[in-house]
Design a protein around this motif. Structure first.
Motif, PDB file in Angstrom:
ATOM      1  N   MET A 101     -66.651   0.644 -45.012  1.00 41.83           N
ATOM      2  CA  MET A 101     -67.112   0.935 -43.649  1.00 41.83           C
ATOM      3  C   MET A 101     -66.150   1.913 -42.976  1.00 41.83           C
ATOM      4  O   MET A 101     -64.941   1.821 -43.144  1.00 41.83           O
ATOM      5  CB  MET A 101     -67.193  -0.367 -42.837  1.00 41.83           C
ATOM      6  CG  MET A 101     -68.332  -1.282 -43.272  1.00 41.83           C
ATOM      7  SD  MET A 101     -68.466  -2.778 -42.279  1.00 41.83           S
ATOM      8  CE  MET A 101     -67.053  -3.686 -42.886  1.00 41.83           C
ATOM      9  N   SER A 102     -66.705   2.832 -42.212  1.00 41.15           N
ATOM     10  CA  SER A 102     -65.897   3.903 -41.638  1.00 41.15           C
ATOM     11  C   SER A 102     -65.271   3.493 -40.308  1.00 41.15           C
ATOM     12  O   SER A 102     -65.815   2.680 -39.559  1.00 41.15           O
ATOM     13  CB  SER A 102     -66.752   5.159 -41.443  1.00 41.15           C
ATOM     14  OG  SER A 102     -67.804   4.901 -40.538  1.00 41.15           O
ATOM     15  N   GLU A 103     -64.146   4.101 -40.042  1.00 44.22           N
ATOM     16  CA  GLU A 103     -63.429   3.877 -38.788  1.00 44.22           C
ATOM     17  C   GLU A 103     -64.003   4.785 -37.702  1.00 44.22           C
ATOM     18  O   GLU A 103     -64.062   6.005 -37.875  1.00 44.22           O
ATOM     19  CB  GLU A 103     -61.952   4.169 -39.019  1.00 44.22           C
ATOM     20  CG  GLU A 103     -61.100   4.124 -37.783  1.00 44.22           C
ATOM     21  CD  GLU A 103     -59.697   4.619 -38.073  1.00 44.22           C
ATOM     22  OE1 GLU A 103     -58.941   3.870 -38.705  1.00 44.22           O
ATOM     23  OE2 GLU A 103     -59.385   5.764 -37.690  1.00 44.22           O
ATOM     24  N   LEU A 104     -64.399   4.206 -36.573  1.00 43.73           N
ATOM     25  CA  LEU A 104     -64.976   4.979 -35.488  1.00 43.73           C
ATOM     26  C   LEU A 104     -63.948   5.318 -34.414  1.00 43.73           C
ATOM     27  O   LEU A 104     -63.863   6.460 -33.960  1.00 43.73           O
ATOM     28  CB  LEU A 104     -66.150   4.221 -34.863  1.00 43.73           C
ATOM     29  CG  LEU A 104     -67.314   3.894 -35.799  1.00 43.73           C
ATOM     30  CD1 LEU A 104     -68.373   3.075 -35.067  1.00 43.73           C
ATOM     31  CD2 LEU A 104     -67.928   5.166 -36.365  1.00 43.73           C
ATOM     32  N   LEU A 105     -63.203   4.313 -33.975  1.00 40.88           N
ATOM     33  CA  LEU A 105     -62.176   4.496 -32.951  1.00 40.88           C
ATOM     34  C   LEU A 105     -60.892   3.824 -33.404  1.00 40.88           C
ATOM     35  O   LEU A 105     -60.937   2.770 -34.050  1.00 40.88           O
ATOM     36  CB  LEU A 105     -62.614   3.896 -31.612  1.00 40.88           C
ATOM     37  CG  LEU A 105     -63.846   4.497 -30.919  1.00 40.88           C
ATOM     38  CD1 LEU A 105     -64.251   3.631 -29.741  1.00 40.88           C
ATOM     39  CD2 LEU A 105     -63.565   5.927 -30.467  1.00 40.88           C
ATOM     40  N   ARG A 106     -59.760   4.425 -33.047  1.00 40.53           N
ATOM     41  CA  ARG A 106     -58.482   3.798 -33.361  1.00 40.53           C
ATOM     42  C   ARG A 106     -57.475   4.081 -32.259  1.00 40.53           C
ATOM     43  O   ARG A 106     -57.385   5.217 -31.770  1.00 40.53           O
ATOM     44  CB  ARG A 106     -57.932   4.299 -34.695  1.00 40.53           C
ATOM     45  CG  ARG A 106     -56.685   3.532 -35.151  1.00 40.53           C
ATOM     46  CD  ARG A 106     -56.263   3.907 -36.552  1.00 40.53           C
ATOM     47  NE  ARG A 106     -55.357   5.048 -36.572  1.00 40.53           N
ATOM     48  CZ  ARG A 106     -55.613   6.218 -37.104  1.00 40.53           C
ATOM     49  NH1 ARG A 106     -56.786   6.446 -37.663  1.00 40.53           N
ATOM     50  NH2 ARG A 106     -54.715   7.187 -37.094  1.00 40.53           N
ATOM     51  N   ALA A 107     -56.737   3.050 -31.882  1.00 37.69           N
ATOM     52  CA  ALA A 107     -55.621   3.198 -30.955  1.00 37.69           C
ATOM     53  C   ALA A 107     -54.347   2.862 -31.708  1.00 37.69           C
ATOM     54  O   ALA A 107     -54.240   1.800 -32.315  1.00 37.69           O
ATOM     55  CB  ALA A 107     -55.796   2.260 -29.761  1.00 37.69           C
ATOM     56  N   ASP A 108     -53.391   3.781 -31.688  1.00 38.26           N
ATOM     57  CA  ASP A 108     -52.106   3.592 -32.364  1.00 38.26           C
ATOM     58  C   ASP A 108     -50.990   3.512 -31.327  1.00 38.26           C
ATOM     59  O   ASP A 108     -50.622   4.526 -30.717  1.00 38.26           O
ATOM     60  CB  ASP A 108     -51.817   4.755 -33.323  1.00 38.26           C
ATOM     61  CG  ASP A 108     -52.643   4.685 -34.594  1.00 38.26           C
ATOM     62  OD1 ASP A 108     -53.281   3.643 -34.836  1.00 38.26           O
ATOM     63  OD2 ASP A 108     -52.662   5.683 -35.332  1.00 38.26           O
ATOM     64  N   GLY A 109     -50.489   2.307 -31.107  1.00 38.04           N
ATOM     65  CA  GLY A 109     -49.372   2.135 -30.180  1.00 38.04           C
ATOM     66  C   GLY A 109     -49.656   2.630 -28.782  1.00 38.04           C
ATOM     67  O   GLY A 109     -48.762   3.157 -28.098  1.00 38.04           O
ATOM     68  N   VAL A 110     -50.878   2.442 -28.309  1.00 40.84           N
ATOM     69  CA  VAL A 110     -51.296   3.004 -27.026  1.00 40.84           C
ATOM     70  C   VAL A 110     -50.714   2.220 -25.853  1.00 40.84           C
ATOM     71  O   VAL A 110     -50.728   0.985 -25.819  1.00 40.84           O
ATOM     72  CB  VAL A 110     -52.838   3.037 -26.937  1.00 40.84           C
ATOM     73  CG1 VAL A 110     -53.301   3.225 -25.498  1.00 40.84           C
ATOM     74  CG2 VAL A 110     -53.379   4.166 -27.811  1.00 40.84           C
ATOM     75  N   GLY A 111     -50.206   2.963 -24.903  1.00 46.42           N
ATOM     76  CA  GLY A 111     -49.733   2.383 -23.660  1.00 46.42           C
ATOM     77  C   GLY A 111     -50.280   3.155 -22.473  1.00 46.42           C
ATOM     78  O   GLY A 111     -50.681   4.312 -22.598  1.00 46.42           O
ATOM     79  N   PHE A 112     -50.313   2.490 -21.339  1.00 40.20           N
ATOM     80  CA  PHE A 112     -50.753   3.166 -20.113  1.00 40.20           C
ATOM     81  C   PHE A 112     -49.975   2.581 -18.944  1.00 40.20           C
ATOM     82  O   PHE A 112     -49.957   1.366 -18.739  1.00 40.20           O
ATOM     83  CB  PHE A 112     -52.248   2.975 -19.872  1.00 40.20           C
ATOM     84  CG  PHE A 112     -52.764   3.758 -18.690  1.00 40.20           C
ATOM     85  CD1 PHE A 112     -53.070   5.106 -18.812  1.00 40.20           C
ATOM     86  CD2 PHE A 112     -52.920   3.155 -17.455  1.00 40.20           C
ATOM     87  CE1 PHE A 112     -53.528   5.835 -17.728  1.00 40.20           C
ATOM     88  CE2 PHE A 112     -53.381   3.876 -16.368  1.00 40.20           C
ATOM     89  CZ  PHE A 112     -53.693   5.223 -16.495  1.00 40.20           C
ATOM     90  N   ALA A 113     -49.324   3.471 -18.188  1.00 36.75           N
ATOM     91  CA  ALA A 113     -48.541   3.054 -17.031  1.00 36.75           C
ATOM     92  C   ALA A 113     -49.052   3.773 -15.795  1.00 36.75           C
ATOM     93  O   ALA A 113     -49.332   4.979 -15.826  1.00 36.75           O
ATOM     94  CB  ALA A 113     -47.067   3.373 -17.246  1.00 36.75           C
ATOM     95  N   TYR A 114     -49.191   3.025 -14.713  1.00 35.54           N
ATOM     96  CA  TYR A 114     -49.588   3.626 -13.445  1.00 35.54           C
ATOM     97  C   TYR A 114     -48.395   4.362 -12.834  1.00 35.54           C
ATOM     98  O   TYR A 114     -47.239   4.174 -13.239  1.00 35.54           O
ATOM     99  CB  TYR A 114     -50.110   2.553 -12.502  1.00 35.54           C
ATOM    100  CG  TYR A 114     -51.413   1.952 -12.963  1.00 35.54           C
ATOM    101  CD1 TYR A 114     -52.600   2.665 -12.847  1.00 35.54           C
ATOM    102  CD2 TYR A 114     -51.448   0.680 -13.543  1.00 35.54           C
ATOM    103  CE1 TYR A 114     -53.796   2.132 -13.283  1.00 35.54           C
ATOM    104  CE2 TYR A 114     -52.649   0.134 -13.985  1.00 35.54           C
ATOM    105  CZ  TYR A 114     -53.816   0.863 -13.845  1.00 35.54           C
ATOM    106  OH  TYR A 114     -54.990   0.337 -14.295  1.00 35.54           O
ATOM    107  N   ARG A 115     -48.666   5.181 -11.861  1.00 38.18           N
ATOM    108  CA  ARG A 115     -47.618   6.031 -11.289  1.00 38.18           C
ATOM    109  C   ARG A 115     -46.482   5.227 -10.674  1.00 38.18           C
ATOM    110  O   ARG A 115     -45.351   5.676 -10.628  1.00 38.18           O
ATOM    111  CB  ARG A 115     -48.227   6.964 -10.236  1.00 38.18           C
ATOM    112  CG  ARG A 115     -49.143   8.029 -10.843  1.00 38.18           C
ATOM    113  CD  ARG A 115     -49.659   8.970  -9.785  1.00 38.18           C
ATOM    114  NE  ARG A 115     -50.498  10.015 -10.380  1.00 38.18           N
ATOM    115  CZ  ARG A 115     -51.101  10.951  -9.688  1.00 38.18           C
ATOM    116  NH1 ARG A 115     -50.984  10.984  -8.357  1.00 38.18           N
ATOM    117  NH2 ARG A 115     -51.842  11.857 -10.302  1.00 38.18           N
ATOM    118  N   LYS A 116     -46.781   4.049 -10.199  1.00 37.57           N
ATOM    119  CA  LYS A 116     -45.730   3.226  -9.594  1.00 37.57           C
ATOM    120  C   LYS A 116     -44.857   2.539 -10.650  1.00 37.57           C
ATOM    121  O   LYS A 116     -43.941   1.796 -10.312  1.00 37.57           O
ATOM    122  CB  LYS A 116     -46.355   2.180  -8.671  1.00 37.57           C
ATOM    123  CG  LYS A 116     -47.035   2.782  -7.449  1.00 37.57           C
ATOM    124  CD  LYS A 116     -47.571   1.701  -6.524  1.00 37.57           C
ATOM    125  CE  LYS A 116     -48.210   2.316  -5.290  1.00 37.57           C
ATOM    126  NZ  LYS A 116     -48.747   1.272  -4.360  1.00 37.57           N
ATOM    127  N   GLY A 117     -45.191   2.774 -11.941  1.00 36.68           N
ATOM    128  CA  GLY A 117     -44.336   2.259 -12.998  1.00 36.68           C
ATOM    129  C   GLY A 117     -44.802   0.980 -13.653  1.00 36.68           C
ATOM    130  O   GLY A 117     -44.197   0.526 -14.623  1.00 36.68           O
TER     131      GLY A 117
END
Length: 260
Positions: free
Chosen positions: A1-17
């Motif tokens: 089965m094929s890979e459609l989406l992948r997140a590798d070590g994903v982070g998200f920080a808002y502007r206030k930290g």
């Protein structure tokens, strides 16, 4: 089965930290519906926005169909809009009340340059038929439908362009219990039938309701305060959760049984 989406070590920080996500690893595989679960504030909707390409991660990388996803690349992002489509929590607020249903459902075809005119109208009618609505709904307006019917219309709009992935953010939380079951079963049917293009249609379902996830999803990722704390098949996670956090989530849904 094929890979459609992948997140590798994903982070998200808002502007206030404040970190909304930290080092998230995730894979969406064709034909295997994925549930992303956690309490309010766990980072579920933030992760969905990143997968949709609405925001860029502040750490890590995202891949779609094996290609890096860069939201600054407009051509790449336009192609991504054909690859993934969203289904939102409140179907009424996501539908323009001033437009007829036919125009609403066919809009992605025009905006993405897939089809126009009669071709777009015909394809919209096919999408509405696929979600169980009659052809005459195209001349009506959103306020003339029930909540469940409006969510079916929103799903028709999402599948009309032939995406491979539906990213659904709490798509049934605003509906009554019997209608929830109908909509979740519809998503499952669309996955099995392959959508309008006849190829696998894979659902990524964000929800706080484990009973909904259990009904649809093959795999589960559990988020706690922006971090993945548990993952596995639905049966593994729901019948033998390892983490205390997952155990507490299960305890809060007394109607869910291991057989579900």
């Amino acid at each position: 089965m094929s890979e459609l989406l992948r997140a590798d070590g994903v982070g998200f920080a808002y502007r206030k930290g404040a970190d909304a996500l930290r080092e998230v690893d995730l894979t969406v595989t064709a034909g295997r519906h994925l549930g992303i679960v956690g309490e309010s504030g766990a980072g579920k909707s933030t992760l969905l926005r990143l997968l949709l390409g609405l925001d860029a991660p502040t750490a890590g990388r995202l891949f779609a169909d094996g290609t890096p996803l860069d939201v600054r690349d407009r051509a790449r992002l336009r192609a991504h809009r054909r690859f993934v489509q969203p289904v939102f929590q409140d179907p009424y607020s996501s539908l323009d009340p001033r437009r007829r249903i036919g125009a609403i459902v066919s809009e992605p075809l025009r905006s993405l340059g897939i089809a126009h005119g009669e071709t777009a109208a015909t394809r919209a009618a096919h999408a509405l038929k696929a979600v169980g609505l009659p052809a005459d709904v195209v001349v009506r307006f959103p306020h003339q439908f029930s909540g469940g019917q409006r969510q079916r219309i929103a799903i028709a709009r999402a599948i009309v362009g032939g995406p491979q992935v539906l990213l659904a953010d709490e798509p049934v939380s605003a509906l009554d219990m019997s209608t929830r079951v109908q909509v979740i079963d519809l998503l499952d049917e669309l996955g099995q039938s392959g959508g309008l293009e006849g190829r696998p249609l894979t659902v990524v379902l964000v929800s706080h309701d484990l009973s909904v996830v259990a009904r649809l999803c093959h795999d589960i990722v559990v988020l706690e305060r922006g971090t993945v704390v548990e993952r596995g098949t639905t049966r593994e996670v729901l019948t033998a959760p390892r983490e205390p956090y997952t155990q507490r989530l299960l305890a809060s849904v007394p109607r869910l049984s291991p057989q579900s």
